[in-house]
Design a protein around this motif. Structure first.
Motif, PDB file in Angstrom:
ATOM      1  N   PHE A 705       0.834  -1.207   0.000  1.00 43.56           N
ATOM      2  CA  PHE A 705       0.000   0.000   0.000  1.00 43.56           C
ATOM      3  C   PHE A 705       0.872   1.263   0.000  1.00 43.56           C
ATOM      4  O   PHE A 705       0.565   2.250  -0.676  1.00 43.56           O
ATOM      5  CB  PHE A 705      -0.924  -0.030   1.212  1.00 43.56           C
ATOM      6  N   SER A 706       1.989   1.223   0.748  1.00 40.79           N
ATOM      7  CA  SER A 706       2.880   2.394   0.790  1.00 40.79           C
ATOM      8  C   SER A 706       3.462   2.685  -0.588  1.00 40.79           C
ATOM      9  O   SER A 706       3.683   3.853  -0.948  1.00 40.79           O
ATOM     10  CB  SER A 706       3.991   2.162   1.812  1.00 40.79           C
ATOM     11  N   ARG A 707       3.734   1.641  -1.350  1.00 38.08           N
ATOM     12  CA  ARG A 707       4.252   1.844  -2.710  1.00 38.08           C
ATOM     13  C   ARG A 707       3.187   2.461  -3.602  1.00 38.08           C
ATOM     14  O   ARG A 707       3.480   3.301  -4.462  1.00 38.08           O
ATOM     15  CB  ARG A 707       4.725   0.510  -3.283  1.00 38.08           C
ATOM     16  N   ARG A 708       1.930   2.035  -3.386  1.00 41.87           N
ATOM     17  CA  ARG A 708       0.823   2.598  -4.159  1.00 41.87           C
ATOM     18  C   ARG A 708       0.699   4.094  -3.893  1.00 41.87           C
ATOM     19  O   ARG A 708       0.439   4.885  -4.805  1.00 41.87           O
ATOM     20  CB  ARG A 708      -0.466   1.860  -3.785  1.00 41.87           C
ATOM     21  N   LEU A 709       0.898   4.469  -2.635  1.00 41.99           N
ATOM     22  CA  LEU A 709       0.777   5.879  -2.248  1.00 41.99           C
ATOM     23  C   LEU A 709       2.080   6.653  -2.411  1.00 41.99           C
ATOM     24  O   LEU A 709       2.093   7.879  -2.274  1.00 41.99           O
ATOM     25  CB  LEU A 709       0.337   5.983  -0.785  1.00 41.99           C
ATOM     26  N   GLU A 710       3.186   5.915  -2.613  1.00 37.17           N
ATOM     27  CA  GLU A 710       4.545   6.510  -2.622  1.00 37.17           C
ATOM     28  C   GLU A 710       4.791   7.235  -1.296  1.00 37.17           C
ATOM     29  O   GLU A 710       5.339   8.344  -1.249  1.00 37.17           O
ATOM     30  CB  GLU A 710       4.715   7.450  -3.810  1.00 37.17           C
ATOM     31  N   ASP A 711       4.428   6.570  -0.198  1.00 36.21           N
ATOM     32  CA  ASP A 711       4.557   7.121   1.152  1.00 36.21           C
ATOM     33  C   ASP A 711       5.823   6.540   1.787  1.00 36.21           C
ATOM     34  O   ASP A 711       5.849   5.381   2.217  1.00 36.21           O
ATOM     35  CB  ASP A 711       3.322   6.753   1.981  1.00 36.21           C
ATOM     36  N   VAL A 712       6.891   7.341   1.869  1.00 38.20           N
ATOM     37  CA  VAL A 712       8.188   6.859   2.345  1.00 38.20           C
ATOM     38  C   VAL A 712       8.136   6.520   3.827  1.00 38.20           C
ATOM     39  O   VAL A 712       8.686   5.497   4.262  1.00 38.20           O
ATOM     40  CB  VAL A 712       9.289   7.920   2.073  1.00 38.20           C
ATOM     41  N   ARG A 713       7.485   7.355   4.633  1.00 36.87           N
ATOM     42  CA  ARG A 713       7.416   7.095   6.072  1.00 36.87           C
ATOM     43  C   ARG A 713       6.688   5.776   6.352  1.00 36.87           C
ATOM     44  O   ARG A 713       7.115   4.961   7.183  1.00 36.87           O
ATOM     45  CB  ARG A 713       6.710   8.252   6.766  1.00 36.87           C
ATOM     46  N   MET A 714       5.571   5.543   5.680  1.00 33.97           N
ATOM     47  CA  MET A 714       4.829   4.305   5.856  1.00 33.97           C
ATOM     48  C   MET A 714       5.689   3.109   5.450  1.00 33.97           C
ATOM     49  O   MET A 714       5.699   2.064   6.128  1.00 33.97           O
ATOM     50  CB  MET A 714       3.541   4.333   5.041  1.00 33.97           C
ATOM     51  N   ALA A 715       6.436   3.254   4.349  1.00 35.58           N
ATOM     52  CA  ALA A 715       7.302   2.171   3.881  1.00 35.58           C
ATOM     53  C   ALA A 715       8.395   1.873   4.901  1.00 35.58           C
ATOM     54  O   ALA A 715       8.730   0.702   5.160  1.00 35.58           O
ATOM     55  CB  ALA A 715       7.914   2.530   2.540  1.00 35.58           C
ATOM     56  N   LEU A 716       8.972   2.921   5.493  1.00 41.61           N
ATOM     57  CA  LEU A 716      10.026   2.720   6.500  1.00 41.61           C
ATOM     58  C   LEU A 716       9.510   1.876   7.667  1.00 41.61           C
ATOM     59  O   LEU A 716      10.161   0.901   8.085  1.00 41.61           O
ATOM     60  CB  LEU A 716      10.511   4.087   6.991  1.00 41.61           C
ATOM     61  N   GLU A 717       8.350   2.230   8.190  1.00 41.98           N
ATOM     62  CA  GLU A 717       7.790   1.497   9.323  1.00 41.98           C
ATOM     63  C   GLU A 717       7.448   0.053   8.925  1.00 41.98           C
ATOM     64  O   GLU A 717       7.681  -0.894   9.689  1.00 41.98           O
ATOM     65  CB  GLU A 717       6.533   2.206   9.844  1.00 41.98           C
ATOM     66  N   ALA A 718       6.905  -0.113   7.715  1.00 42.88           N
ATOM     67  CA  ALA A 718       6.528  -1.456   7.269  1.00 42.88           C
ATOM     68  C   ALA A 718       7.754  -2.339   7.087  1.00 42.88           C
ATOM     69  O   ALA A 718       7.746  -3.525   7.453  1.00 42.88           O
ATOM     70  CB  ALA A 718       5.739  -1.367   5.968  1.00 42.88           C
ATOM     71  N   HIS A 719       8.839  -1.771   6.503  1.00 47.92           N
ATOM     72  CA  HIS A 719      10.084  -2.546   6.369  1.00 47.92           C
ATOM     73  C   HIS A 719      10.586  -2.997   7.742  1.00 47.92           C
ATOM     74  O   HIS A 719      11.028  -4.146   7.907  1.00 47.92           O
ATOM     75  CB  HIS A 719      11.161  -1.698   5.680  1.00 47.92           C
ATOM     76  N   ASN A 720      10.506  -2.123   8.719  1.00 54.44           N
ATOM     77  CA  ASN A 720      10.943  -2.454  10.083  1.00 54.44           C
ATOM     78  C   ASN A 720      10.143  -3.636  10.636  1.00 54.44           C
ATOM     79  O   ASN A 720      10.702  -4.599  11.170  1.00 54.44           O
ATOM     80  CB  ASN A 720      10.768  -1.222  10.974  1.00 54.44           C
ATOM     81  N   HIS A 721       8.827  -3.579  10.481  1.00 51.88           N
ATOM     82  CA  HIS A 721       7.974  -4.622  11.051  1.00 51.88           C
ATOM     83  C   HIS A 721       8.104  -5.935  10.290  1.00 51.88           C
ATOM     84  O   HIS A 721       8.083  -7.018  10.895  1.00 51.88           O
ATOM     85  CB  HIS A 721       6.513  -4.149  11.039  1.00 51.88           C
ATOM     86  N   VAL A 722       8.207  -5.870   8.970  1.00 52.97           N
ATOM     87  CA  VAL A 722       8.410  -7.087   8.180  1.00 52.97           C
ATOM     88  C   VAL A 722       9.718  -7.761   8.591  1.00 52.97           C
ATOM     89  O   VAL A 722       9.772  -8.987   8.789  1.00 52.97           O
ATOM     90  CB  VAL A 722       8.415  -6.769   6.666  1.00 52.97           C
ATOM     91  N   ALA A 723      10.777  -6.951   8.724  1.00 48.71           N
ATOM     92  CA  ALA A 723      12.070  -7.508   9.118  1.00 48.71           C
ATOM     93  C   ALA A 723      12.013  -8.140  10.500  1.00 48.71           C
ATOM     94  O   ALA A 723      12.588  -9.212  10.735  1.00 48.71           O
ATOM     95  CB  ALA A 723      13.125  -6.401   9.089  1.00 48.71           C
TER      96      ALA A 723
END
Length: 942
Positions: A705-723
Motif C-alpha cells: 500500500f505504501s508503494r501505491r501511495l509513494e509514502d516513504v514514512r509508511m514504507a520505512l515502518e513497514a520494512h521495520n515490522h516485516v524484518a
C-alpha cells in the motif's frame, strides 16, 4: 451376528470373533471398546474419548494411554493383521477413532433396534421381537467398567431394560395373556417398587385375570410406598386406572383407554450426529426415575440447524415414555409466505387427533384449551410443535396436565416460558458433519476424495441444511468430482447461490428470519434487522457491544439490545465475555443486505479499532516507541490502566488482525489507511505475544500500500515490522534485506532516531544469525547515534545488543559489564519489559560464567517479570535457561520440570523458528544426562 466380530455390552463387556471369545484387556481398555461400539460406524473424537474415560480427573498421560488402549484392542480384534497392514476394524479418523461395525453387531444397539422395530409391528410379531431383545440381556450393563460414559450408559441401558419389560407387559395384555404378564411384572415391582408404570400394568393384568381385589391391593401398596419413601401421592394415570378397576369396569374399557394416536413424521434414515443433544433430549423427555417430564422442551437454533429433524428423531426415541400418544403440528412460524397458525387452530388440531368431533370443539380459545386439558388429564402424551414463530404462539396452550409434554422447535429463544428446558443447536461438529455428507452422497465417494469432502464440510460451516443441499447437488451430479463443488463453494460471492437445490435454499431460510424482524411492528426487531445488515459488512470473528455501537453509530445500550435480540433469534451466537459470533453463511447473507452502507460502516468500525489499539498500546507500555501511523479522528474506547489495555489487546487481537486485513484489501485509500493505523498500533502486542506470521502478513500488505501511495514514512515502518517478523521466524537473510531498506529510508528522511533504531534491529537479526562481529558493529553504531541524539531507550537497547554480541564472541565478562549497564538504565526508566529481557539475558551470561546460583536467581526474576509483561519469548528463554542451569548444576528433575515449561510455551507459538532448535538441543543433552533410567521423557514437539 452379521459380521466377524460381535460386541456384548449388556453384562460383562466381551467380544466374540468368529464365535470365539476375545481377550479385551484392562477395564479401561474395555471401556474404550464400549464407547466406540456404542457409536459403531461413527467417528468418536479423541477429546470426547478422554472425557468419557476420565471425566474431570484426566491424567497427564491420558492421550498416550488412549493410544495404548487402541493398539491393544486392535491386536485383540484383528489378530491376523500384519505389522504394517492398516487396521480394518478400529480405524483412525480425523481427530478420533471409528469402530467399523454394523450397529447390529453390538448387543446394546441391537437391543435398541429390536425395540424400535417392535413399535412398528402388530402385537404378536412385536412381542416375539421384544422377547428376542430380552434374551440379549446378561446382567448389569458394562459391568465393572470405570468412567463417566460407563456410568451414564449403564443408567440408560438399565432404564431401557425396564421399558422393554413394560412394553412386553403391555403387549401381553393386548394379546389377552394376563397370566403370562403377572409373574414377570410382580418380580419387577419387587425390585422397582416406585415404578408407577409397572404397577399400573400389573393392576391391569390382575384385573383382566379376574383378580380385581389383588389389583386394588397392588395400588394400595404403591400408594403407601410412595408416601413413605417420597412423601408424594400416586400420579394421575395410576389414580385413573385404580378408579376404573374399582368401578369394576370390563377389561375392554382399559384396552380402549390404551389406544394411542401417533402422528409423528417418519424418522429420517439419513439422520446422523447430534449425539450430545439427542442424549440430553432423551433424558429430559423420559426421566430415568419415571418422574414426569417438563411441561415444555424447546429446541432452538439458527435457520438450517436441523431442529425439526432432531425433534422428530427425539420424539421417536422417547416414544415409550408417552404410551397415550404422540401428536405433531407444524406451526408454520418459519414457512415463507404462509401465516403462522393461530393458537386456537393448534388446539383444534390436537383435540381432533385425540378423538374429539370438530363440531364439539369450543370456538373460544380459553374454553378450547380447557377442553384440551380435560381430554389429556391422566395421560402421558407428547405434543411436537414444529416451527414456532415465538413464545406468543404456544403460550396459550400451556401448561398441559402433568405427565404430558410439549416438544417445540423455534428459531427464537423460548427460555422465558415457565418449566421449559431449552436445548440449543449450534454448528454440527466436523466429524458428525462429515458423516452426514457421507451418508447423503455415499461413503465410497467421500472416502475416494476425503480432502475435498472435508473442505465441503468446512465451507458449509456445520449447518445441516447446507450439508443436505450440498449432498443433494452431488447426488444429482454423480459425474462430478468432489473438488468441483468444493471450488464453487470456496467463492464467497456465489456460495449462497450454490447452496440451493430444488425448494431448499440456505439464503431463503435466512431471509425468512431476517424479514420477520425487518417487517415487525416492534421497534427493537427492526433495529436488530438493521444491525444484522450492518454487522455483515465487517469480516471479523466476533463483535462486542462496544464494536457494534461504533458500527451502528448509536449508543452502547441500543447496540446491546439489538445484539441480544439477534441472539435470541439465533442470527447471532452468544460467546463468552459479552462477545457475539456470526455463522459464516449468515455473514455472507448479511453482507448482501446493505452494500450501499458498507463504506460508512467500515470507516466507523476501523476508526474505533485504530483509535483504541493505539491508545491501548501506549497505555500497556508507554516506554515502547510507536510507529508513525495515519491520522485517526475517532475516539478510543476508554481503558482504565495497563492491565485493562493488555486484556483488551489479548481479547481483540484476532478481530484487529481480521479487520486490518479486510481494510488493506480495499481499493478505498481512506479505509486502507485506517487498516495501516490498526497494524501499526498492533505491532508491539504481536511482537511480545510472538504472533510473527500475523505481523509479517499484515505488514507486507502495508508495504504494498505504501508503494501505491509513494509514502516513504509508511514504507520505512513497514520494512521495520516485516524484518522483525522475519527475524522471529529465523529467516535472517530476508530480514536483513528489509532492515537495509529501513536504514536507507531513515537516512533519506534525515530521521536520526529511526536510523539508530535500524542499526539496533540489524544487530538483533545478526545476533539470531550468529554473525556476532557484524552485530557488534551495528550495535556500537546505534550506541553512538543514540548517545548523540539523547535517546535513552536507544542507548540502553544498544548496551543490550553490545552485551549479546560480546557473549556470542566468547567474551562473557565484557558481555556482563554491558548488560549490567543496560539493566541499570532500564530500572531507572521503569521500563519493565526491558528489565525482564535484560535480567534474563544477564542470567544466561552468568550461566556461561558458571555462576549457577546467580544465574538461577536472575532467570527466576526474569521469568516472573515476563509473566507480568506477557512476553512469551522471554518466558520461554527463562524456562530454557533454568533447565540448562539445573542440568549443569546436577539437578536433573528440576531441569526436566523447567524444560516441560519451555515445551508448553513453545507448543503455543504459531511458528517457533530458532527457539525450536535451541529447545531440541537442550532436550538431547538432558536426555543423555538422565541416562536410560532417567524417568519420563517429553513428547516430541511437532
Amino acid at each position: 451376528m452379521s459380521g466377524i466380530v460381535f460386541v456384548r455390552l449388556l453384562g460383562q463387556v466381551t467380544a466374540l470373533r468368529k464365535s470365539a471369545a476375545v481377550a479385551l484387556g484392562s477395564p479401561r481398555q474395555r471401556a474404550v471398546l464400549a464407547i466406540l461400539a456404542t457409536n459403531a460406524g461413527q467417528v468418536v473424537p479423541t477429546d470426547r474419548l478422554i472425557d468419557d474415560l476420565w471425566g474431570e480427573r484426566v491424567p497427564r498421560s491420558a492421550l498416550q494411554n488412549l493410544h495404548t488402549y487402541v493398539a491393544g484392542l486392535r491386536r485383540a480384534l484383528e489378530p491376523d493383521r500384519g505389522p504394517r497392514a492398516p487396521a480394518a476394524l478400529l480405524v483412525a479418523a480425523p481427530q478420533g477413532y471409528r469402530l467399523d461395525l454394523d450397529p447390529r453387531d453390538v448387543d446394546s444397539l441391537l437391543y435398541d433396534a429390536y425395540l424400535h422395530e417392535a413399535r412398528q409391528l402388530p402385537a404378536e410379531a412385536a412381542l416375539a421381537l421384544v422377547e428376542r431383545a430380552g434374551r440379549l440381556w446378561r446382567g448389569t450393563p458394562l459391568c465393572g467398567l470405570p468412567g463417566p460414559f460407563a456410568e451414564a450408559e449403564r443408567t440408560r441401558l438399565e432404564e431401557l431394560h425396564l421399558r422393554v419389560a413394560e412394553t412386553r407387559g403391555q403387549l401381553l395384555l393386548d394379546l389377552q395373556r394376563p397370566d403370562d404378564a403377572i409373574d414377570d411384572l410382580s418380580g419387577r415391582i419387587r425390585l422397582h417398587p416406585l415404578r408407577e408404570r409397572l404397577r399400573e400394568l400389573l393392576m391391569v393384568a390382575l384385573h383382566q385375570a379376574g383378580r380385581t381385589a389383588d389389583a386394588l391391593r397392588v395400588y394400595e401398596d404403591g400408594r403407601r410406598i410412595l408416601a413413605d419413601e417420597l412423601g408424594v401421592a400416586p400420579g394421575e394415570r395410576l389414580v385413573r386406572c385404580h378408579d376404573i378397576i374399582r368401578r369394576a369396569a370390563p377389561p375392554a374399557v382399559l384396552r380402549e383407554h390404551r389406544a394411542a394416536p401417533n402422528q409423528l413424521p417418519r424418522d429420517l434414515q439419513s439422520f446422523v450426529g447430534r449425539h450430545a443433544e439427542t442424549i440430553r433430549l432423551r433424558s429430559v423427555l423420559a426421566p430415568w426415575d419415571g418422574s414426569p417430564p417438563p411441561a415444555v422442551v424447546a429446541i432452538s437454533g439458527p435457520p438450517g440447524a436441523g431442529k425439526s429433524a432432531l425433534a422428530v428423531h427425539a420424539a421417536h426415541l422417547a416414544g415409550d415414555g408417552f404410551p397415550d400418544g404422540r401428536l405433531f403440528v407444524s406451526l408454520q412460524g418459519a414457512t415463507p409466505g404462509v401465516e403462522p397458525l393461530r393458537p386456537l387452530d393448534v388446539i383444534g388440531r390436537l383435540l381432533r387427533a385425540l378423538g374429539e368431533d370438530r363440531e364439539e370443539i369450543p370456538r373460544e380459545p380459553g374454553e378450547a384449551v380447557q377442553r384440551l386439558r380435560e381430554v389429556m388429564a391422566g395421560q402421558r402424551i407428547l405434543v411436537v410443535l414444529d416451527g414456532a414463530a415465538g413464545p406468543a404462539q404456544i403460550r396459550p396452550l400451556l401448561p398441559l396436565p402433568a405427565g404430558c409434554s410439549v416438544l417445540v422447535t423455534s428459531r427464537e429463544s423460548l427460555s422465558h416460558i415457565d418449566d421449559c428446558v431449552q436445548v440449543r443447536l449450534g454448528r454440527m461438529p466436523e466429524t458428525e458433519a462429515f458423516t452426514l455428507l457421507a451418508k447423503l452422497v455415499g461413503a465410497e465417494r467421500c472416502a475416494a476424495d476425503p480432502e475435498h469432502a472435508e473442505r465441503i464440510v468446512r465451507l458449509c460451516g456445520g449447518l445441516p441444511l447446507a450439508l443436505r443441499i450440498a449432498g443433494a447437488r452431488l447426488a444429482d451430479q454423480p459425474g462430478w468430482h468432489m473438488s468441483v463443488l468444493a471450488d464453487r463453494l470456496a467463492d464467497e460471492r456465489r456460495r449462497l447461490q450454490e447452496l440451493q437445490a430444488g425448494d431448499l435454499a440456505v439464503r431463503t431460510s435466512f431471509a425468512t428470519s431476517w424479514s420477520a424482524l425487518a417487517s415487525s411492528d416492534e421497534a427493537l426487531d427492526r433495529s436488530a434487522a438493521r444491525a444484522l445488515s450492518l454487522l455483515g459488512q465487517l469480516q471479523v470473528p466476533d463483535v462486542t457491544t462496544d464494536t457494534a455501537a461504533a458500527m451502528l453509530g448509536g449508543t452502547w445500550a441500543e447496540a446491546d439490545l439489538a445484539l441480544e435480540r439477534l441472539a435470541s433469534a439465533h442470527l447471532l451466537e452468544r460467546g463468552s465475555s459479552g462477545r457475539y459470533h456470526m455463522h459464516d453463511l449468515i455473514r455472507l447473507f448479511a453482507a448482501e443486505l446493505a452494500p450501499a452502507k458498507r463504506r460508512s460502516v467500515l470507516l466507523r468500525a476501523l476508526g474505533h479499532f485504530a483509535a483504541t489499539v493505539r491508545s491501548a498500546a501506549v497505555l500497556a507500555d508507554p516506554h515502547r516507541v510507536q510507529a508513525v501511523a495515519p491520522e485517526v479522528r475517532s475516539a478510543p474506547l476508554p481503558l482504565a490502566d495497563a492491565t485493562s489495555a493488555h486484556e483488551w489487546l489479548s481479547r481483540e487481537d484476532t478481530n484487529l488482525v481480521a479487520a486490518a486485513s479486510q481494510a488493506l484489501a480495499e481499493p478505498d485509500d481512506e479505509i486502507a489507511r485506517l487498516g495501516v493505523a490498526v497494524v501499526f498500533g498492533l505491532h508491539w502486542h504481536l511482537h511480545i505475544s510472538s504472533q510473527a506470521w500475523d505481523m509479517l502478513r499484515l505488514n507486507e500488505r502495508v508495504l504494498d500500500f505504501s508503494r501505491r501511495l509513494e509514502d516513504v514514512r509508511m514504507a520505512l515502518e513497514a520494512h521495520n515490522h516485516v524484518a522483525s517478523a522475519l527475524n522471529a521466524l529465523d529467516r535472517t537473510d530476508e530480514s536483513l534485506v528489509h532492515h537495509r531498506h529501513q536504514l536507507e529510508l531513515a537516512r533519506l528522511l534525515g530521521d536520526r532516531f529511526c536510523e539508530q533504531r535500524a542499526h539496533a534491529n540489524m544487530a538483533a537479526t545478526l545476533d539470531t544469525a550468529q554473525r556476532y562481529s557484524e552485530a557488534l558493529e551495528h550495535s556500537t553504531e546505534q550506541l553512538r547515534i543514540a548517545t548523540e541524539i539523547g535517546s535513552e531507550v536507544g542507548r540502553r537497547y544498544a548496551l543490550l545488543s553490545v552485551g549479546l554480541a560480546h557473549l556470542g564472541l566468547g567474551r562473557p565478562e565484557q558481555a556482563r559489564t554491558s548488560m549490567e549497564r543496560a539493566l541499570e538504565s532500564a530500572h531507572q526508566a521503569g521500563d519493565r519489559w526491558h528489565v525482564s529481557i535484560m535480567t534474563a539475558k544477564l542470567g544466561r551470561i552468568h550461566l556461561g560464567l558458571g555462576n549457577y546460583d546467580v544465574a538461577l536467581r536472575l532467570l527466576k526474576e526474569g521469568q516472573e517479570l515476563a509473566q507480568v509483561t506477557q512476553s512469551k519469548i522471554t518466558s520461554f528463554e527463562c524456562a530454557l535457561g533454568l533447565a540448562q542451569t539445573h542440568r549443569l548444576a546436577g539437578d536433573l528433575p528440576a531441569a526436566r520440570r523447567h524444560l516441560n515449561e519451555a515445551a508448553a510455551i513453545l507448543g503455543r507459538r504459531s511458528r517457533r523458528g530458532v527457539w525450536e532448535k535451541e529447545f531440541h538441543e537442550e532436550e538431547t543433552l538432558l536426555t543423555q544426562a538422565e541416562g536410560p533410567d532417567g524417568g519420563p521423557r517429553l513428547a516430541k514437539i511437532i
